[in-house]
Design a protein around this motif. Structure first.
Motif, PDB file in Angstrom:
ATOM      1  N   THR A 146       0.831  -1.215   0.000  1.00 38.98           N
ATOM      2  CA  THR A 146       0.000   0.000   0.000  1.00 38.98           C
ATOM      3  C   THR A 146       0.863   1.261   0.000  1.00 38.98           C
ATOM      4  N   ARG A 147       2.023   1.201   0.697  1.00 38.85           N
ATOM      5  CA  ARG A 147       2.953   2.354   0.688  1.00 38.85           C
ATOM      6  C   ARG A 147       3.483   2.602  -0.724  1.00 38.85           C
ATOM      7  N   SER A 148       3.806   1.513  -1.427  1.00 41.98           N
ATOM      8  CA  SER A 148       4.347   1.681  -2.779  1.00 41.98           C
ATOM      9  C   SER A 148       3.323   2.262  -3.735  1.00 41.98           C
ATOM     10  N   ARG A 149       2.034   2.123  -3.405  1.00 42.12           N
ATOM     11  CA  ARG A 149       0.993   2.633  -4.278  1.00 42.12           C
ATOM     12  C   ARG A 149       0.672   4.107  -4.008  1.00 42.12           C
ATOM     13  N   ARG A 150       1.329   4.675  -3.005  1.00 45.94           N
ATOM     14  CA  ARG A 150       1.082   6.082  -2.681  1.00 45.94           C
ATOM     15  C   ARG A 150       1.633   6.985  -3.799  1.00 45.94           C
ATOM     16  N   ALA A 151       0.884   8.032  -4.174  1.00 50.72           N
ATOM     17  CA  ALA A 151       1.321   8.973  -5.226  1.00 50.72           C
ATOM     18  C   ALA A 151       2.574   9.734  -4.812  1.00 50.72           C
ATOM     19  N   GLU A 152       2.715   9.995  -3.489  1.00 48.12           N
ATOM     20  CA  GLU A 152       3.882  10.740  -3.025  1.00 48.12           C
ATOM     21  C   GLU A 152       5.175  10.000  -3.353  1.00 48.12           C
ATOM     22  N   ARG A 153       5.147   8.649  -3.242  1.00 46.07           N
ATOM     23  CA  ARG A 153       6.343   7.860  -3.553  1.00 46.07           C
ATOM     24  C   ARG A 153       6.707   8.012  -5.043  1.00 46.07           C
ATOM     25  N   GLY A 154       5.716   7.965  -5.896  1.00 45.31           N
ATOM     26  CA  GLY A 154       5.985   8.127  -7.327  1.00 45.31           C
ATOM     27  C   GLY A 154       6.509   9.522  -7.662  1.00 45.31           C
ATOM     28  N   GLN A 155       5.915  10.528  -7.027  1.00 45.96           N
ATOM     29  CA  GLN A 155       6.384  11.898  -7.258  1.00 45.96           C
ATOM     30  C   GLN A 155       7.822  12.076  -6.791  1.00 45.96           C
ATOM     31  N   SER A 156       8.152  11.492  -5.656  1.00 43.02           N
ATOM     32  CA  SER A 156       9.510  11.615  -5.117  1.00 43.02           C
ATOM     33  C   SER A 156      10.520  10.945  -6.036  1.00 43.02           C
ATOM     34  N   ARG A 157      10.174   9.706  -6.486  1.00 49.86           N
ATOM     35  CA  ARG A 157      11.102   9.022  -7.388  1.00 49.86           C
ATOM     36  C   ARG A 157      11.266   9.792  -8.705  1.00 49.86           C
ATOM     37  N   ALA A 158      10.172  10.330  -9.239  1.00 52.06           N
ATOM     38  CA  ALA A 158      10.251  11.098 -10.489  1.00 52.06           C
ATOM     39  C   ALA A 158      11.096  12.361 -10.314  1.00 52.06           C
ATOM     40  N   ALA A 159      10.910  13.035  -9.176  1.00 52.12           N
ATOM     41  CA  ALA A 159      11.691  14.253  -8.919  1.00 52.12           C
ATOM     42  C   ALA A 159      13.165  13.933  -8.811  1.00 52.12           C
ATOM     43  N   LEU A 160      13.509  12.847  -8.084  1.00 50.37           N
ATOM     44  CA  LEU A 160      14.919  12.461  -7.950  1.00 50.37           C
ATOM     45  C   LEU A 160      15.513  12.100  -9.301  1.00 50.37           C
ATOM     46  N   ALA A 161      14.760  11.337 -10.101  1.00 51.92           N
ATOM     47  CA  ALA A 161      15.270  10.940 -11.415  1.00 51.92           C
ATOM     48  C   ALA A 161      15.483  12.167 -12.304  1.00 51.92           C
ATOM     49  N   THR A 162      14.517  13.084 -12.279  1.00 51.16           N
ATOM     50  CA  THR A 162      14.632  14.293 -13.107  1.00 51.16           C
ATOM     51  C   THR A 162      15.832  15.140 -12.689  1.00 51.16           C
ATOM     52  N   LEU A 163      15.972  15.372 -11.394  1.00 47.35           N
ATOM     53  CA  LEU A 163      17.085  16.185 -10.897  1.00 47.35           C
ATOM     54  C   LEU A 163      18.426  15.520 -11.168  1.00 47.35           C
TER      55      LEU A 163
END
Length: 727
Positions: free
Chosen positions: A415-432
């Motif tokens: 359920t934690r992995s399905r949180r939108a915040e986790r996806g946003q964080s990973r996307a932000a880290l990858a982009t930066l």
């Protein structure tokens, strides 16, 4: 220092001493009516007092007709396009309306070609209005302790730069010696030799300005409206700093020093500058802010610097306010790491690095979802199930009571992995991370820029040093060719003169030879007329005469003498006759005695003919010989003139080679200067890009670190806490 390179031979000017000598007789040396008979200011030795500069000497003269005092500048060195420059400057300044200027800073001056005679030649001068004023540094010596007066003077200096900027004029050498302060504490600007006006666009500068007021980035090809920008900030900073803290004058200025507060070394090495460090760390925000700007200006090309008149708000503050609020510089880095005023003054450059992303990395979990509710309900049920299984005695070998807890852990992780915040964080880290990888590492990029700039500066220094050497080499070759042509001319003319001088002797010898030839011919003729058979010598009868004739000896001309020979068979002395060609013959019957008789007879005939031989040549013969000498003299004279013509041709060819070489060098130097100007512009673009890159790198690095911190706030433990606490 002078720069610029004419394409032709430079005119030679008199020395300051030669001008001073000529000015002892102004009635004779000057052509201008107002200067003719003017009284020069004298030294203690009674000589005209000269103020000598880089390429001129200035004399103070009082007109005998008007009583007006003038400063007369006499040139000691060549100034490229001299007359054109001064006429353009004079015309531009004449159009300025004094009523529209902030103060009466401009002085009247007039360029006078062929105005002063030194020796046999006429030379130009500048006639300038004389002003009673003191230099800026002298004024500060007397007034630095008055903050209000110094701050007011800083404002007036800023107003002067506004005047120049508004009319697209640049002085070219703003410094303490060219800024005079009059009795009313307003400025007078002097020395317009290096001034830029729009009519001079496209020409090079004639000087580089005082080294303690010029940017290290100023080059020979910098000649435009931006010339004064760096020096204006230097002077403005100094005045504002002294107004804020009068003790800085005694602390940073040296008595009689050729600077105000900062020197060339402070600009070239800001990191190691004690004076700049003192200003940077000064508690007054005006001083520290301006010093920080100067530090950044030292590495910027002139055309990228903001004009003082545009960057400083127009103000008139009291001395008390000057220490805190008269000027608050916007020097703090803003976007791109540049001072806030700079982006509006920088040329647009194509960005090679991505813009900083507007990332949205959440700092925690927000708003529970149905899956979160399931996970929250599951944990209490799993704990209860595990307790019941322990109570019921479920065997531990097959995990028993731990199965519900493991199921709860796995479900919560899902359920934690399905949180939108986790996806946003990973996307932000990858982009930066991806964008940071595309940005050049600032230290390496700066080192490469410094290396390239140092290599370019070294090459430019070599080129600037090689150009005058190449000119000197051309000039040396030209003078060597002139010397060779002159030497060859002198040698040939000396030979011609020697031959011309010898024509009289040649005439004498020719006349003597003609007489000798005539006498010799007469004697030979007489010898040929005396036949041996008709008037035989003593002891020579018809038989011997016939034998002699048989051997070709018929007259006294057919032999020249005899030679004794030894007759071995008979042990006696005989004789042979010597013929005119040197051949000898032996005639039967002619012994030594008869040979002697023949020789005596011949000598008598020669003596008789010699007595009767002519003693002079005929007038016709003499005239013929003299005409030959006259013809020879004319030929030698023509040859001598041809030698001079040949020398003139050699000199003309040498001059042509010099001018062609100078034109070629000038073209090559102009082309190299254009390439250097383009390279400097490229360095400017790289410098700005580097600053932007540096700022972007720092921004991305900080954003990446922030994103990582925010990602850590989305940990498993924080998620479990969020399930029950909500934050």
């Amino acid at each position: 220092m002078n720069v610029g390179s004419p394409t032709g031979a430079q005119r030679q000017f008199p020395s300051g001493a030669a001008y001073a000598e000529a000015l002892q007789h102004t009635q004779l040396c000057f052509q201008h009516p107002e200067l003719k008979g003017a009284r020069p200011e004298l030294t203690k030795l009674g000589l005209p007092r000269a103020i000598s500069g880089a390429f001129a000497s200035v004399f103070s003269l009082t007109s005998a007709t008007s009583g007006q005092r003038y400063a007369v500048k006499c040139f000691t060195r060549h100034v490229p396009d001299q007359e054109r420059r001064y006429q353009a400057i004079s015309s531009r300044l004449a159009k300025l309306d004094s009523a529209e200027l902030s103060q009466p800073w401009k002085l009247g001056f007039e360029y006078l070609p062929d105005a002063i005679r030194v020796g046999k030649d006429l030379y130009p001068v500048l006639k300038m209005e004389w002003i009673e004023a003191v230099t800026l540094s002298s004024w500060l010596d007397d007034n630095h302790a008055d903050p209000f007066a110094v701050d007011r003077l800083a404002d007036r200096f800023e107003a002067l730069t506004r005047d120049l900027s508004a009319h697209e004029i640049a002085h070219g050498d703003l410094q303490h010696g060219n800024l005079l302060v009059a009795s009313d504490d307003t400025f007078r600007l002097v020395d317009y030799d290096g001034m830029y006006v729009p009519a001079l666009a496209g020409l090079g500068g004639t000087e580089r300005g005082h080294r303690n007021y010029q940017s290290p980035m100023r080059g020979n090809d910098d000649f435009g409206a931006a010339l004064d920008r760096f020096s204006a900030w230097v002077i403005f900073l100094s005045l504002k700093a002294i107004a804020a803290d009068p003790a800085l004058w005694s602390r940073l200025h040296e008595p009689s020093g050729e600077f105000l507060l900062l020197t060339e070394g402070d600009f070239k090495n800001p990191a190691g500058s004690t004076g700049l460090h003192t200003l940077l760390t000064h508690p007054d925000r005006t001083v520290s802010g301006l010093a920080d700007q100067m530090r950044s200006f030292a590495s910027q090309p002139l055309d990228l610097l903001p004009p003082l008149a545009q960057a400083v708000p127009k103000q008139r503050t009291s001395a008390t306010m000057a220490t805190s609020a008269s000027y608050v510089p916007a020097a703090a880095p803003s976007q791109g790491g540049l001072p806030s005023w700079m982006p509006g003054h920088l040329p647009s450059t194509p960005a090679q690095t991505p813009d900083a992303p507007a990332t949205n990395s959440p700092g925690g979990f927000h708003a529970r979802t149905p899956l979160d509710v399931v996970a929250a309900v599951l944990w209490p049920l799993a704990v209860v199930a595990a307790i019941l299984m322990v109570v019921a005695g479920v065997p531990k070998a097959v995990f028993g009571p731990g199965i519900p807890l493991v199921f709860a852990v796995v479900t919560t992780a899902f359920t934690r992995s399905r949180r939108a915040e986790r996806g946003q964080s990973r996307a932000a880290l990858a982009t930066l991370t991806n964008q940071l990888a595309q940005v050049d590492e600032p230290v390496k990029a700066a080192a490469k820029l410094r290396k390239d700039r140092a290599k370019f500066d070294a090459a430019e220094a070599d080129r600037n040093a090689a150009y005058p050497r190449a000119q000197d080499k051309l000039t040396a070759q030209y003078h060597a060719a002139l010397k060779e042509a002159e030497t060859r001319k002198v040698r040939k003319q000396r030979d011609m003169d020697k031959k011309l001088d010898g024509l009289s002797e040649d005439l004498r010898k020719a006349l003597a030879k003609a007489l000798a030839d005539k006498q010799s011919a007469y004697v030979r003729d007489q010898l040929g007329r005396r036949l041996i058979a008709q008037s035989p010598p003593h002891g020579i009868g018809p038989t011997l005469a016939a034998r002699l004739a048989a051997h070709g000896v018929r007259t006294a001309a057919d032999f020249t003498g005899y030679r004794s020979v030894q007759n071995s068979p008979y042990n006696s002395t005989g004789a042979v006759l010597v013929l005119p060609g040197g051949r000898v013959i032996s005639v039967y019957g002619i012994g030594e005695a008869k040979a002697i008789a023949l020789d005596v007879w011949r000598k008598a005939v020669v003596a008789s003919a010699t007595v009767r031989q002519p003693t002079a040549i005929s007038p016709g013969e003499r005239q013929s010989i003299e005409q030959g000498i006259v013809l020879r003299r004319a030929q030698l004279t023509d040859q001598r003139k041809a030698v001079e013509t040949e020398a003139d041709a050699s000199r003309a060819q040498a001059r042509k080679r010099l001018e062609e070489g100078q034109e070629r060098l000038a073209r090559e130097n102009t082309a190299a200067g254009d390439r250097a100007r383009q390279q400097r512009q490229e360095f400017s673009r790289r410098t700005v890009a580097l600053q932007q890159n540096d700022a972007l790198h720092a921004t991305l690095t900080a954003a990446l670190e922030t994103a990582r911190i925010q990602q850590r706030r989305l940990s498993y433990a924080r998620y479990v806490r969020f399930l029950y606490v909500g934050c």
